[in-house]
Enzyme design. Structure first.
Site, PDB file in Angstrom:
ATOM      1  N   GLU A  19      -6.695  -6.839  -2.875  1.00 44.52           N
ATOM      2  CA  GLU A  19      -6.327  -5.430  -2.784  1.00 44.52           C
ATOM      3  C   GLU A  19      -4.872  -5.293  -3.243  1.00 44.52           C
ATOM      4  OE1 GLU A  19      -6.809  -2.039   0.625  1.00 44.52           O
ATOM      5  OE2 GLU A  19      -5.874  -3.913   1.194  1.00 44.52           O
ATOM      6  N   GLU A  23       0.837  -1.214   0.000  1.00 44.56           N
ATOM      7  CA  GLU A  23       0.000   0.000   0.000  1.00 44.56           C
ATOM      8  C   GLU A  23       0.870   1.262   0.000  1.00 44.56           C
ATOM      9  OE1 GLU A  23      -3.031  -0.502   2.986  1.00 44.56           O
ATOM     10  OE2 GLU A  23      -3.616  -2.452   2.178  1.00 44.56           O
ATOM     11  N   HIS A  39      -7.900  -8.816   1.250  1.00 42.71           N
ATOM     12  CA  HIS A  39      -7.168  -7.562   1.431  1.00 42.71           C
ATOM     13  C   HIS A  39      -5.928  -7.840   2.287  1.00 42.71           C
ATOM     14  CE1 HIS A  39      -9.981  -4.289  -0.063  1.00 42.71           C
ATOM     15  NE2 HIS A  39     -10.422  -5.439  -0.531  1.00 42.71           N
ATOM     16  N   GLU A  51      -9.560   3.379   0.119  1.00 42.37           N
ATOM     17  CA  GLU A  51      -9.581   3.692   1.552  1.00 42.37           C
ATOM     18  C   GLU A  51      -8.650   4.859   1.922  1.00 42.37           C
ATOM     19  OE1 GLU A  51      -8.464  -0.001   3.414  1.00 42.37           O
ATOM     20  OE2 GLU A  51      -6.368   0.168   2.826  1.00 42.37           O
ATOM     21  N   GLU A 101     -12.178  -9.973   9.249  1.00 47.36           N
ATOM     22  CA  GLU A 101     -10.971  -9.191   9.554  1.00 47.36           C
ATOM     23  C   GLU A 101     -10.198  -9.959  10.612  1.00 47.36           C
ATOM     24  OE1 GLU A 101      -9.342  -6.398   8.351  1.00 47.36           O
ATOM     25  OE2 GLU A 101      -7.909  -7.267   9.754  1.00 47.36           O
ATOM     26  N   PRO A 113       4.618  -6.063  -9.790  1.00 47.83           N
ATOM     27  CA  PRO A 113       5.235  -5.730 -11.056  1.00 47.83           C
ATOM     28  C   PRO A 113       5.913  -4.355 -11.038  1.00 47.83           C
ATOM     29  CG  PRO A 113       2.913  -6.363 -11.355  1.00 47.83           C
ATOM     30  CD  PRO A 113       3.138  -6.158  -9.909  1.00 47.83           C
TER      31      PRO A 113
HETATM   32 CA    CA Z   1      -5.811  -2.158   2.918  1.00 49.98          CA
END
Ligand code: CA
Length: 670
Positions: free
Chosen positions: A461, A169, A442, A467, A374, A186
């Site tokens: 994700e 992220e 995710h 988000e 989660e 990549p």
């Molecule tokens: Ca996330």
């Protein structure tokens, strides 16, 4: 968009090649050449040419492992070549029909102590892959590292994220390849106006992820995620007989050629699920964005988003808008335990969520309930409950779960992208497959095409998604024009596009319950409204979300695009674009076509021939475009909807505002 000829048959030619070195292999069209050689010390090397010019100069191959030499001291025992040309289909994907056409060469090596190592190469017209198959004279092989090199002959402009073993992220970096210190894959490079390439991997199982480290200039070496962040930790512990994922280099004369490449899928094994009839792409909405906006919570306080009342409203909304699924984040027993050791119960609903009532209402309305697990990265706790919770979902008729592993890594300080993580994520997919459950993961391992083998692994994700716009400075405009040429080369992304209230005007003054993120940051979505619509087409996901609060869609004329849109497409083509600047994509679903084009912070005009449409047919085109005065900064909501009758012989021109977009639905006229 043309269908593959049904006359195409599988051709497989096996041939013993000359076992003289250097051994050579070329792509079916001959424009990519690969050479394998051994140094005087018996160290394996390879090199690649494109159109006869050096592309990857002589680069090392091999692994580092305890007690066995996998880098030199080898001699060749056999070289085998094969040519494959076969058509195959998948239950869903950008393209349901695919063609695997390549030349292959397996070099069998014998080294010190009798160790056997095969290096398997496949060269396609759109790139190449290689992998190692090891048979060591010991029960267990402790892998310490990998020595695969990619010594590029020239520098180029590159797009990548850092080589972080715990998170994808990150914001993308655009820089000369020679200045990239390390990168996750990549990593995409423009070497010349007619030469683009992307390094990635295919088919990760029971092995850590690979990142690239710069070893000088434009030369890179693979580095593997360790099993822990402690100094000296090994990277993988394997049986004596193992194979690595494929190391891949996609090569194309155009940026969109990379997007249209099926090389990663072609390097994965055929489907292992016998009955795939229950695996279905869908559009979904759900209880999610309010948490990121800070007006709702996952539970344990008065701001809980996933209440029974909200669930019934969302189910009604989905049923009324041709949307097949609803996600309920925070439906289950909220975060318990400590931050270091979070705990959840995946079969116990929150107090204000009447699971029986919601499930029965969803069933009555024909809407899929998308569960949410989660884990907070607590893998042992999740694995303890996995079979029980999936049995429970199966009994409740639930066919889709979104999983999450929020936090800095997996509990116990284990890197998320380690062999341990990869094994866990795969275990979840296989346990789910056995119970007819689709997975949207995710914070999982990168996409490497295993969806071909396990098509219940729908989407993931593994990049900065929507988000971040809720609680940080957000994703910059060009982020959306980098993702299709980088992250999405690995496979679908659950980006969750579709925020209509891009400046959060409709929640102004609402109490902010959030206690995380970056307080004080001015947050918004850095695009126009039309770019959000176009991203439903551009950012491919077989589970495609309209993520905004449903109030922002109700009565909005532009939401008609999502009502008409079909997540289950048959064929796709990236038509035009440049990495980090713009992209135009079309997807066909049955007889309908959906087109999306987006641009970075630069406004631009696009000339789009409609030759992707079926010839000789009339189509009703509904065009959702930025208004002439639109711009993401000053007028993000300014849009127009126009209707036109068109055929394949027509050309349309579109004006895209800064960080803008255009989306078009083409419905055949009966
Ligand atoms: Ca996330």
């Amino acid at each position: 968009m043309k269908r593959l000829s049904s006359l195409l048959v599988c051709l497989l030619t096996l041939a013993a090649c000359q076992s003289k070195l250097p051994a050579t292999l070329s792509s079916p069209d001959g424009h990519i050449g690969l050479t394998f050689s051994l140094t005087d010390e018996g160290a394996p090397r390879y090199a690649v040419t494109v159109n006869g010019k050096p592309f990857i100069v002589t680069s090392a191959l091999g692994l580092e492992a305890d007690g066995v030499n996998l880098t030199d001291g080898f001699h060749v025992t056999n070289i085998e070549c094969a040519s494959v040309d076969e058509a195959w289909t998948q239950p869903w994907g950008e393209n349901k029909e695919n063609r695997d056409c390549h030349n292959a060469m397996t070099v069998s090596l014998e080294g010190e102590g009798g160790v056997q190592m095969d290096v398997e190469f496949r060269v396609f017209d759109d790139g190449l892959g290689f992998r190692y198959l090891v048979d060591a004279p010991q029960d267990t092989v402790v892998v310490r590292g990998e020595k695969s090199e990619f010594r590029f002959a020239a520098d180029g402009e590159s797009w990548s994220i850092p080589g972080d073993f715990n998170s994808y992220e990150h914001l993308y970096r655009r820089m000369p390849l020679s200045e990239v210190p390390d990168a996750n894959t990549p990593i995409t490079v423009k070497f010349a106006d007619d030469l683009y390439a992307s390094v990635h991997e295919a088919a990760i199982y029971d092995y850590p992820e690979m990142v690239l480290r710069n070893i000088g200039g434009t030369a890179f070496q693979s580095a593997l995620a360790p099993l822990s962040m402690q100094p000296g930790a090994p990277c993988a512990i394997l049986d004596e007989d193992f194979s690595t994922p494929w190391r891949t280099v996609q090569i194309s004369p155009s940026a969109v050629g990379l997007v249209n490449s099926a090389l990663i899928l072609n390097l994965n094994e055929p489907c292992k699920i016998a009955d795939v009839s229950w695996i279905k792409p869908m559009k979904y909405v759900g209880v999610w964005w309010g948490m990121h906006l800070g007006i709702e919570s996952w539970g344990g306080d008065p701001y809980h988003g996933a209440t029974t009342e909200a669930a019934l409203r969302y189910i009604d909304f989905a049923a009324a808008n041709n949307i097949q699924g609803v996600l309920f984040e925070g439906w289950n027993d909220a975060w318990r335990g400590s931050e270091a050791l979070p705990d959840f119960d995946f079969t116990k609903a929150a107090q204000d969520f009447d699971i029986e009532k919601v499930l029965s209402y969803a069933r009555e309305k024909g809407i899929a309930f998308i569960s949410h697990n989660e884990t907070g990265g607590n893998v042992p706790r999740y694995e303890d409950q996995l079979e029980r919770s999936f049995d429970w979902l199966e009994a409740g008729g639930v066919h889709a779960v979104k999983t999450g592993y929020a936090g800095g890594g997996l509990v116990g300080g284990i890197p998320r992208h380690s062999q341990f993580g990869v094994r866990h994520f795969q275990k979840v997919v296989e346990e789910a497959a056995g119970r007819e459950i689709m997975i949207d993961a995710h914070e999982t391992i990168k996409a490497t095409g295993i969806r071909r083998t396990w098509p219940n692994f729908m989407t993931r994700e593994c990049a900065r998604g929507m988000e971040y716009n809720g609680w940080s400075a957000g994703n910059p405009p060009s982020h959306h024009e980098i993702l299709p040429y980088t992250r999405l080369l690995g496979g679908p992304m659950d980006y969750t596009p579709g925020v209509f209230d891009v400046q959060y005007r409709n929640i102004a003054g609402k109490k902010q319950v959030r206690t995380w993120g970056q307080p004080g940051t001015e947050c918004r979505v850095n695009t126009t409204l039309c770019k959000q619509i176009a991203n439903w087409v551009v950012l491919y996901s077989p589970l495609q979300m309209a993520c905004d609060l449903m109030e922002n869609y109700q009565g909005h004329p532009a939401f008609q695009f999502f009502r008409d849109f079909e997540a289950d497409c048959d064929a796709s083509k990236a038509l035009q674009g440049e990495v980090g600047e713009w992209i135009a994509v079309v997807r066909r679903a049955g007889g309908k076509y959906f087109y999306g084009a987006t641009t970075d912070e630069c406004a631009r005009d696009i000339v789009q021939p409609l030759d992707f449409l079926e010839e000789g047919r009339g189509y009703e085109a509904v065009i959702y475009a930025d208004a002439p005065d639109a711009s993401w900064k000053k007028a993000p909501y300014a849009y127009t909807i126009t209707q036109k009758t068109v055929t394949a012989a027509d050309t349309l021109t579109f004006h895209l505002a800064s960080s803008g977009g255009v989306a078009v639905s083409f419905i055949p006229i009966p």
